[in-house]
Design a protein around this motif. Sequence first.
Motif, short mmCIF file in Angstrom:
data_model
loop_
_atom_site.label_atom_id
_atom_site.label_comp_id
_atom_site.label_asym_id
_atom_site.label_seq_id
_atom_site.Cartn_x
_atom_site.Cartn_y
_atom_site.Cartn_z
N GLU A 48 -20.50 9.56 2.56
CA GLU A 48 -19.70 9.92 1.39
C GLU A 48 -19.15 8.62 0.80
N ILE A 49 -19.88 8.07 -0.14
CA ILE A 49 -19.60 6.72 -0.64
C ILE A 49 -18.28 6.71 -1.42
N THR A 50 -17.43 5.77 -1.08
CA THR A 50 -16.14 5.63 -1.76
C THR A 50 -16.30 4.65 -2.91
N MET A 51 -16.16 5.16 -4.14
CA MET A 51 -16.23 4.32 -5.34
C MET A 51 -15.02 4.62 -6.21
N PHE A 52 -14.43 3.55 -6.77
CA PHE A 52 -13.26 3.69 -7.62
C PHE A 52 -13.67 3.49 -9.08
N ASN A 53 -12.96 4.14 -9.97
CA ASN A 53 -13.30 4.09 -11.39
C ASN A 53 -12.88 2.75 -11.98
N GLY A 54 -13.71 1.74 -11.74
CA GLY A 54 -13.46 0.39 -12.22
C GLY A 54 -14.78 -0.33 -12.38
N THR A 55 -14.73 -1.64 -12.46
CA THR A 55 -15.97 -2.41 -12.58
C THR A 55 -16.63 -2.58 -11.21
N ILE A 56 -17.89 -3.02 -11.24
CA ILE A 56 -18.58 -3.32 -9.98
C ILE A 56 -17.84 -4.41 -9.22
N ALA A 57 -17.42 -5.44 -9.95
CA ALA A 57 -16.71 -6.55 -9.31
C ALA A 57 -15.40 -6.08 -8.68
N ASP A 58 -14.67 -5.21 -9.36
CA ASP A 58 -13.42 -4.69 -8.81
C ASP A 58 -13.66 -3.84 -7.59
N ASN A 59 -14.74 -3.06 -7.59
CA ASN A 59 -15.05 -2.22 -6.44
C ASN A 59 -15.40 -3.05 -5.22
N ILE A 60 -15.99 -4.23 -5.45
CA ILE A 60 -16.36 -5.10 -4.32
C ILE A 60 -15.17 -5.93 -3.85
N SER A 61 -14.45 -6.52 -4.78
CA SER A 61 -13.33 -7.40 -4.41
C SER A 61 -12.05 -6.63 -4.15
N PHE A 62 -12.04 -5.37 -4.53
CA PHE A 62 -10.86 -4.53 -4.36
C PHE A 62 -9.65 -5.17 -5.05
N TRP A 63 -9.88 -5.59 -6.29
CA TRP A 63 -8.85 -6.17 -7.15
C TRP A 63 -8.17 -7.38 -6.49
N ASP A 64 -8.98 -8.22 -5.86
CA ASP A 64 -8.47 -9.46 -5.23
C ASP A 64 -7.75 -10.29 -6.30
#
Length: 523
Positions: free
Chosen positions: A364-380
């Motif tokens: 069950e893939i967890t994806m947030f409604n943002g950009t690909i970069a934000d989903n990977i960096s988790f808003w670093d």
Amino acid sequence: LHMNTLTGILFLISLVFIFKFFFTFIQDIIAQRITRDLYRTVSSRIIRGWANADYRLLYLQTSTGYFMNILASVLWTFLGAFQNYGGVLVSLIFITVYLGFSVLLDWRITLSAVGAGMVVFILFRRFMTLTKQYSLRVVKEDERLQGGLVEFMQFYKYLKSTSRISTTGQYLEDIIHRATHLRFKIAIIGGFLANLPESLAVILVSLLLYVEIAFFGKEFSLIAVLILLFYRTFMRVVTLQSSWQKFLSGSGALKVIPEALEKIAKLKEQGGIIKKDKLDNAIRFHNVSFSYDTKLILSSISMEFKKNTVVALVGASGVGKSTIVDLVSGILKPTTGEIMFDRIPYQNLDVSWLRQHIGYVTQEITMFNGTIADNISFWDDRPKEDVMRRVEEQCRKAYCTDFIERLPFRYDTMVGDRGINLSVGQRQRVAIARELYRGPDIIVFDEATSALDTESEQYIQKSLDAIKGTKTIILIAHRLSTIKNADYLYVIDQGHVLEEGTFKNLYENRNSKFHQMSVSQQI
């Protein structure tokens, strides 16, 4: 100063209204500051308590809509009730001041007026009790509505596909109907209490003052000031009654918020204080059992996950594989037995620190409604250049770069709600890149390829091969083709470790459960 003189009367009136202005203005400022700080404090305690809650207890003892309803609705009602209670106190102060001046002018008339006011107040107590009862019921209905709306959106595709969306929608409409009907009743009572008492008060005061002038010969100038003071007093009584009624309409929140804070405190996850830099040797299970209430899920299992090896857990659905992973992450605690991180018992570890070293990729893939970069960096929040350099590096390891570079906005592409703008395989690779970005020692793949096509599965396999030997990897898989390169396997059956060994050894044992599973999958 003689109160019966015109000068004294005018001075008294001016003094009263100057006092009213300054007191009301200061009271508004203080009330707003207290409301602001109270909201920040209570909401922070709820959010932090929710974040630090024991996972198992949280979902056993609360519903989906419970905390959402508290933050989105009940807390604001709580603050409104608090403000209305402040309004009650302010009205009491004004009433005391007005009556104090009235007593100075004529104590007998003032006491008579107070008695009349008390009669009016007592007449409407029953309505206030009903308001309080309705308020508690509204809070319960709102909680059901919040939970129902979350599930409605979460399972929308299933409900739509199975034509059950109308039934679910009707369930939500019924909740809304009950809640709005209760609010309507509260509003009717509020309107009744806000308007009728003033009319009764004016009639009573008029009769009282008529008697004083007609039968006791009081001076009109004195009576004029008393009329003004009594009118202001009774207006404040009406305001007090209205504030009290509104306070009672929010009294359900006054009961729920303290209960929620107490519940959160009881749900707090327990753990140790030891923080270890990294896994040096292995995570070991020793005779670990786990039960949900009376249902036994795992029974006396012993296993180990050595550093920088790939360990696979295989078996049918529901035999306890995911429970093992939850025990590894500390989400669940063993009923009996012991889990060791190197030589440190899990109960002595800081569980929050432990999870910072664990990556988790699920079916069950967890994806947030943002950009690909934000989903990977988790808003670093580090400098963007550093973040993007690291994002691109992990995307190469997760084999994401090829499809991302073909997108119009590349890493700034919005993935949409739950990643709807990406295919399942693309979402899964982005999820892997996100876990690699964190740099964990341990990565769990829980059925990560079960919903993928052959091509996507091959990409995932390449990602695993790229990090093999640098991370401790735990694989849960139905497709045995994905675990051929695992260093060690555990076959789980009905909560027990049925078999263990390398892929080659288990496969070559024709009497093994694993060999039968492999044959059934044509491996």
